[in-house]
Design an enzyme around this catalytic site. Structure first.
Site, PDB file in Angstrom:
ATOM      1  N   CYS A 141      16.918  61.776  32.513  1.00 61.15           N
ATOM      2  CA  CYS A 141      17.904  60.853  33.063  1.00 61.15           C
ATOM      3  C   CYS A 141      18.744  60.263  31.933  1.00 61.15           C
ATOM      4  O   CYS A 141      18.216  59.753  30.945  1.00 61.15           O
ATOM      5  CB  CYS A 141      17.154  59.771  33.837  1.00 61.15           C
ATOM      6  SG  CYS A 141      17.777  58.126  33.679  1.00 61.15           S
ATOM      7  N   GLU A 142      20.058  60.375  32.052  1.00 62.32           N
ATOM      8  CA  GLU A 142      20.923  59.944  30.951  1.00 62.32           C
ATOM      9  C   GLU A 142      21.024  58.423  30.842  1.00 62.32           C
ATOM     10  O   GLU A 142      21.543  57.897  29.873  1.00 62.32           O
ATOM     11  CB  GLU A 142      22.321  60.565  31.069  1.00 62.32           C
ATOM     12  CG  GLU A 142      23.160  60.041  32.207  1.00 62.32           C
ATOM     13  CD  GLU A 142      24.535  60.721  32.264  1.00 62.32           C
ATOM     14  OE1 GLU A 142      24.772  61.677  31.514  1.00 62.32           O
ATOM     15  OE2 GLU A 142      25.353  60.263  33.086  1.00 62.32           O
ATOM     16  N   HIS A 143      20.517  57.714  31.826  1.00 66.03           N
ATOM     17  CA  HIS A 143      20.579  56.255  31.760  1.00 66.03           C
ATOM     18  C   HIS A 143      19.389  55.648  31.031  1.00 66.03           C
ATOM     19  O   HIS A 143      19.496  54.563  30.468  1.00 66.03           O
ATOM     20  CB  HIS A 143      20.660  55.666  33.179  1.00 66.03           C
ATOM     21  CG  HIS A 143      21.835  56.163  33.954  1.00 66.03           C
ATOM     22  ND1 HIS A 143      21.761  56.586  35.267  1.00 66.03           N
ATOM     23  CD2 HIS A 143      23.122  56.350  33.573  1.00 66.03           C
ATOM     24  CE1 HIS A 143      22.956  56.999  35.662  1.00 66.03           C
ATOM     25  NE2 HIS A 143      23.793  56.867  34.658  1.00 66.03           N
ATOM     26  N   HIS A 144      18.241  56.322  31.077  1.00 63.39           N
ATOM     27  CA  HIS A 144      17.024  55.752  30.481  1.00 63.39           C
ATOM     28  C   HIS A 144      16.322  56.689  29.499  1.00 63.39           C
ATOM     29  O   HIS A 144      15.326  56.311  28.913  1.00 63.39           O
ATOM     30  CB  HIS A 144      16.020  55.379  31.579  1.00 63.39           C
ATOM     31  CG  HIS A 144      16.540  54.377  32.560  1.00 63.39           C
ATOM     32  ND1 HIS A 144      17.183  54.733  33.738  1.00 63.39           N
ATOM     33  CD2 HIS A 144      16.542  53.019  32.528  1.00 63.39           C
ATOM     34  CE1 HIS A 144      17.548  53.638  34.395  1.00 63.39           C
ATOM     35  NE2 HIS A 144      17.181  52.583  33.687  1.00 63.39           N
TER      36      HIS A 144
ATOM     37  N   GLN B 225      20.964  63.468  38.656  1.00 64.67           N
ATOM     38  CA  GLN B 225      20.586  64.539  39.586  1.00 64.67           C
ATOM     39  C   GLN B 225      21.779  65.080  40.370  1.00 64.67           C
ATOM     40  O   GLN B 225      21.873  66.274  40.656  1.00 64.67           O
ATOM     41  CB  GLN B 225      19.490  64.020  40.532  1.00 64.67           C
ATOM     42  CG  GLN B 225      18.904  65.107  41.414  1.00 64.67           C
ATOM     43  CD  GLN B 225      17.791  64.574  42.301  1.00 64.67           C
ATOM     44  OE1 GLN B 225      17.070  63.653  41.924  1.00 64.67           O
ATOM     45  NE2 GLN B 225      17.651  65.146  43.488  1.00 64.67           N
TER      46      GLN B 225
ATOM     47  N   HIS C  31      12.046  60.276  39.938  1.00 59.50           N
ATOM     48  CA  HIS C  31      12.611  59.771  38.689  1.00 59.50           C
ATOM     49  C   HIS C  31      11.650  58.768  38.079  1.00 59.50           C
ATOM     50  O   HIS C  31      11.351  57.742  38.698  1.00 59.50           O
ATOM     51  CB  HIS C  31      13.969  59.095  38.967  1.00 59.50           C
ATOM     52  CG  HIS C  31      15.036  60.075  39.365  1.00 59.50           C
ATOM     53  ND1 HIS C  31      16.149  60.323  38.597  1.00 59.50           N
ATOM     54  CD2 HIS C  31      15.131  60.892  40.440  1.00 59.50           C
ATOM     55  CE1 HIS C  31      16.894  61.250  39.190  1.00 59.50           C
ATOM     56  NE2 HIS C  31      16.294  61.601  40.306  1.00 59.50           N
TER      57      HIS C  31
ATOM     58  N   CYS D 147      12.165  56.755  35.761  1.00 54.63           N
ATOM     59  CA  CYS D 147      12.802  55.453  35.524  1.00 54.63           C
ATOM     60  C   CYS D 147      12.725  54.576  36.777  1.00 54.63           C
ATOM     61  O   CYS D 147      12.884  53.360  36.705  1.00 54.63           O
ATOM     62  CB  CYS D 147      14.247  55.615  35.059  1.00 54.63           C
ATOM     63  SG  CYS D 147      15.322  56.413  36.248  1.00 54.63           S
TER      64      CYS D 147
HETATM   65 ZN    ZN Z   1      17.156  56.530  34.945  1.00 49.88          ZN
END
Ligand code: ZN
Length: 196
Positions: A86-89, A127, A155, A157
């Site tokens: 996941c590119e956010h976390h 995703q 996920h 995260c």
């Molecule tokens: Zn994430």
């Protein structure tokens, strides 16, 4: 049947392992840990190489064959396991992909559907984009009459932190061609992927 192999590799990521290793050591310090301690000595190197592996797809050759039998029904590979970041976390999300197509003039070696999923899963992703990229890539390279991709993933995260919704599955889909435009083909595809 004549095979037409085409070498596929993703080369847009330049990974500097040494820089990643020292950044992980800095992160450990920032999180209140001593990277020079006996237990953590090898951790920066291991973390850097784990991320490098998760971000690098294996190259493969795309083998297509002429559709000599004029097969015009759905070809579906179900439950292809994948893991992505996941590119956010920078935490993994993982699950299964169902990838199908209705052939045009060429058909694809079946194992290649899993390789195409990996080609885009091994990277920083969300995703929704991952699902779309797999569908678009197949539409471009195979020019089939239809492409359908469904991805179901958990996920970490979301399950390990934040709302801690363990067991929640996120489902995304991308349809191209007949599977998007023809209700009967679409219904058959979703029945076979067991999703609605
Ligand atoms: Zn994430």
């Amino acid at each position: 049947m004549t095979a037409q192999p085409l070498r596929i590799a993703r080369t847009d990521d330049a990974i500097d392992l040494d820089a990643a290793e020292s950044a992980v050591a800095d992160l450990l310090v920032a999180l209140g840990h001593d990277p020079s301690s006996e237990h953590l000595g090898e951790t920066p190197r291991r973390v850097a190489s784990a991320y490098a592996e998760l971000l690098t797809p294996r190259s493969f050759s795309l083998t297509t064959f002429p559709n000599d039998e004029c097969y015009g029904e759905l070809v579906l590979a179900r439950d292809i396991p994948f893991v992505s970041l996941c590119e956010h976390h920078l935490l993994p999300f993982s699950g299964v992909a169902h990838v199908g197509y209705i052939p045009g003039e060429r058909i694809l070696g079946l194992s290649k559907l899993a390789r195409v999923v990996e080609l885009f899963a091994r990277g920083l992703q969300v995703q929704e984009r991952l699902t779309k990229q797999v569908a678009d890539w197949l539409a471009d390279h195979l020019q089939p009459r239809a492409v359908g991709v469904v991805m179901e993933a958990e996920h970490s995260c979301m399950s390990l932190r934040g709302v801690r919704a363990a067991g929640t599955t996120t489902v995304t889909s991308a349809l191209r061609g007949l599977l998007r435009d023809d209700p009967r083909s679409r219904a058959e595809f979703f029945a076979l992927t067991r999703t609605t």
